[in-house]
Structure formats: C-alpha cells, structure tokens
Design a protein around this motif. Sequence first.
Motif, PDB file in Angstrom:
ATOM      1  N   ALA A  28       0.829  -1.212   0.000  1.00  0.00           N
ATOM      2  CA  ALA A  28       0.000   0.000   0.000  1.00  0.00           C
ATOM      3  C   ALA A  28       0.863   1.261   0.000  1.00  0.00           C
ATOM      4  CB  ALA A  28      -0.927  -0.006   1.214  1.00  0.00           C
ATOM      5  N   ASP A  29       2.133   1.087  -0.418  1.00  0.00           N
ATOM      6  CA  ASP A  29       3.071   2.205  -0.537  1.00  0.00           C
ATOM      7  C   ASP A  29       3.344   2.892   0.797  1.00  0.00           C
ATOM      8  OD1 ASP A  29       3.203   1.710  -3.258  1.00  0.00           O
ATOM      9  OD2 ASP A  29       1.615   3.148  -3.740  1.00  0.00           O
ATOM     10  N   TYR A  30       3.458   2.084   1.853  1.00  0.00           N
ATOM     11  CA  TYR A  30       3.762   2.646   3.172  1.00  0.00           C
ATOM     12  C   TYR A  30       4.928   1.871   3.770  1.00  0.00           C
ATOM     13  CZ  TYR A  30       3.189   4.328   7.962  1.00  0.00           C
ATOM     14  OH  TYR A  30       3.401   4.906   9.184  1.00  0.00           O
ATOM     15  N   ASP A  31       5.969   2.596   4.169  1.00  0.00           N
ATOM     16  CA  ASP A  31       7.138   1.979   4.788  1.00  0.00           C
ATOM     17  C   ASP A  31       6.924   1.923   6.302  1.00  0.00           C
ATOM     18  OD1 ASP A  31       8.596   1.590   2.395  1.00  0.00           O
ATOM     19  OD2 ASP A  31       9.195   3.711   2.419  1.00  0.00           O
ATOM     20  N   MET A  32       6.503   0.773   6.779  1.00  0.00           N
ATOM     21  CA  MET A  32       6.237   0.603   8.204  1.00  0.00           C
ATOM     22  C   MET A  32       7.536   0.381   8.974  1.00  0.00           C
ATOM     23  SD  MET A  32       4.480   0.285  10.959  1.00  0.00           S
ATOM     24  CE  MET A  32       2.781   0.405  10.407  1.00  0.00           C
ATOM     25  N   ASP A  33       7.715   1.146  10.040  1.00  0.00           N
ATOM     26  CA  ASP A  33       8.867   0.987  10.922  1.00  0.00           C
ATOM     27  C   ASP A  33       8.591  -0.141  11.911  1.00  0.00           C
ATOM     28  OD1 ASP A  33      11.447   2.150  12.181  1.00  0.00           O
ATOM     29  OD2 ASP A  33      10.021   2.121  13.854  1.00  0.00           O
ATOM     30  N   MET A  34       9.569  -1.026  12.089  1.00  0.00           N
ATOM     31  CA  MET A  34       9.363  -2.183  12.956  1.00  0.00           C
ATOM     32  C   MET A  34       9.024  -1.781  14.393  1.00  0.00           C
ATOM     33  SD  MET A  34       9.338  -5.539  12.992  1.00  0.00           S
ATOM     34  CE  MET A  34      10.369  -6.215  11.686  1.00  0.00           C
ATOM     35  N   ALA A  35       9.708  -0.756  14.904  1.00  0.00           N
ATOM     36  CA  ALA A  35       9.459  -0.312  16.277  1.00  0.00           C
ATOM     37  C   ALA A  35       8.031   0.209  16.429  1.00  0.00           C
ATOM     38  CB  ALA A  35      10.470   0.768  16.676  1.00  0.00           C
ATOM     39  N   TYR A  36       7.573   0.951  15.430  1.00  0.00           N
ATOM     40  CA  TYR A  36       6.206   1.471  15.478  1.00  0.00           C
ATOM     41  C   TYR A  36       5.194   0.341  15.356  1.00  0.00           C
ATOM     42  CZ  TYR A  36       2.029   4.144  14.202  1.00  0.00           C
ATOM     43  OH  TYR A  36       0.758   4.659  14.162  1.00  0.00           O
ATOM     44  N   LEU A  37       5.501  -0.645  14.515  1.00  0.00           N
ATOM     45  CA  LEU A  37       4.612  -1.800  14.382  1.00  0.00           C
ATOM     46  C   LEU A  37       4.457  -2.509  15.712  1.00  0.00           C
ATOM     47  CD1 LEU A  37       2.969  -3.767  12.588  1.00  0.00           C
ATOM     48  CD2 LEU A  37       5.111  -4.994  12.148  1.00  0.00           C
ATOM     49  N   HIS A  38       5.568  -2.702  16.425  1.00  0.00           N
ATOM     50  CA  HIS A  38       5.506  -3.357  17.731  1.00  0.00           C
ATOM     51  C   HIS A  38       4.699  -2.530  18.731  1.00  0.00           C
ATOM     52  CE1 HIS A  38       9.383  -5.895  16.939  1.00  0.00           C
ATOM     53  NE2 HIS A  38       8.335  -6.319  16.268  1.00  0.00           N
TER      54      HIS A  38
END
Length: 209
Positions: A28-38
Amino acid sequence: MLHNDVLRRLRYALAINDTAAISIFKLADYDMDMAYLHAIMKKEEEEGYLPCRDKIITLFLDGLIIKNRGKQEGQKPGELAANARLSNNDLLRKIRIAMRYKDEDIIAILNLAQFRMSKSELSALFRKPDHRNYKPAGDQVVRNLLQGMVKKYRSGGKGASTSSVVASHSPATKSQRTAQGKNEGTARKKENTAPKKTDSPSNSVWGKV
C-alpha cells in the motif's frame, strides 16, 4: 473497537508475522517501521503502547486487498483523508473484499463465534450510509467476525469450513455419518504425522508475502 485490537487479531487469525506485515504495508506504498509496528501491536495497559490510527489500519487492509486481488495498473491505494475515520462498516467491507467473502461466508464465520446474523441484517451493514436500509455496524459484529476467523484459520485444522457450517443445519444420513467418520479418521492420521507449523510467512494463510 480499538484499531490495535483489530490489527492484532487479524494478524493472529491469518498467521502474519512481522516481516509479512511490513511487506503488506509496503504493497500500500507505506514503509512501516518495525518499532512502530511493535508499539501498535501492544495492548493499552502495556508499556510502549501507541494507538493505531485510522490511516494505519486502512493501509494494512488495503495491502491485504492488493495481496489477494492484485494491484490495479495506474492506480495508487486511496489514502484516508486527514481527520477521516474508518467506520466499522468500512472495516468490514475491506475485510470482505480482501478475503473474497460472500454473505454466506461471513454468516458462517460469525456462526463459528456463536454470533447469529441474518442475510438481510448483514446486507444492511454494506449499504451506503444514505440508503434507507443502512445500519451502522457495532463493535460486537467486528469482534465476533475476527473471533470466527481465528477459529476458522488457527484451530489446527479443526475449524469448520464455510461449506460445512452451512451444511450442518441439515441432519446427516447414516451413509453420510459413516463417510464422515472415515474422513475424520484419515484426517487425524495425517495430523499426527504432519510436521509442526512454525510462525513463518510460508505458514500464513497468505503464503509468502
């Protein structure tokens, strides 16, 4: 219902690990940050919790749709407008599209969570807001759909399929019961000899993402 809970339960139901989740956001053209995902996967009472915004859950659901149905050429995923909210009706609609569910599929999955809904009641949830038969979806519907999905996909193969749930309302004949017993016995043997699953992208309902 908190979007954090929706994201967490969807990921669990579909066995989507961190790597696969980030790849879905990427679709979906979004670069998710791992820390934010957690952080958005945490519960409210847990340290480091951050609320999952409407934009984020929308991007994740759009990514699921693209993964399952493909990306339309020349079209970018629609972004949620600033300050716009994703209603429960919109959320259900996106899950329905991503999973290719028909009305009968959703009703059967709700039945797995012991939640009964008629086809007319369900149809009202997917009407346009200005339609006279439109009904807003409550948190209970979303919660039970996700619970039913967990039972369907994460019960070690014991969750009833859509077709079997629908068919279960009709009494089985003696020959059908005999055949069912043989099939269950074969399934148990396969289950006992099958290798144990691990939480990897290949074991996700979505396969490798």
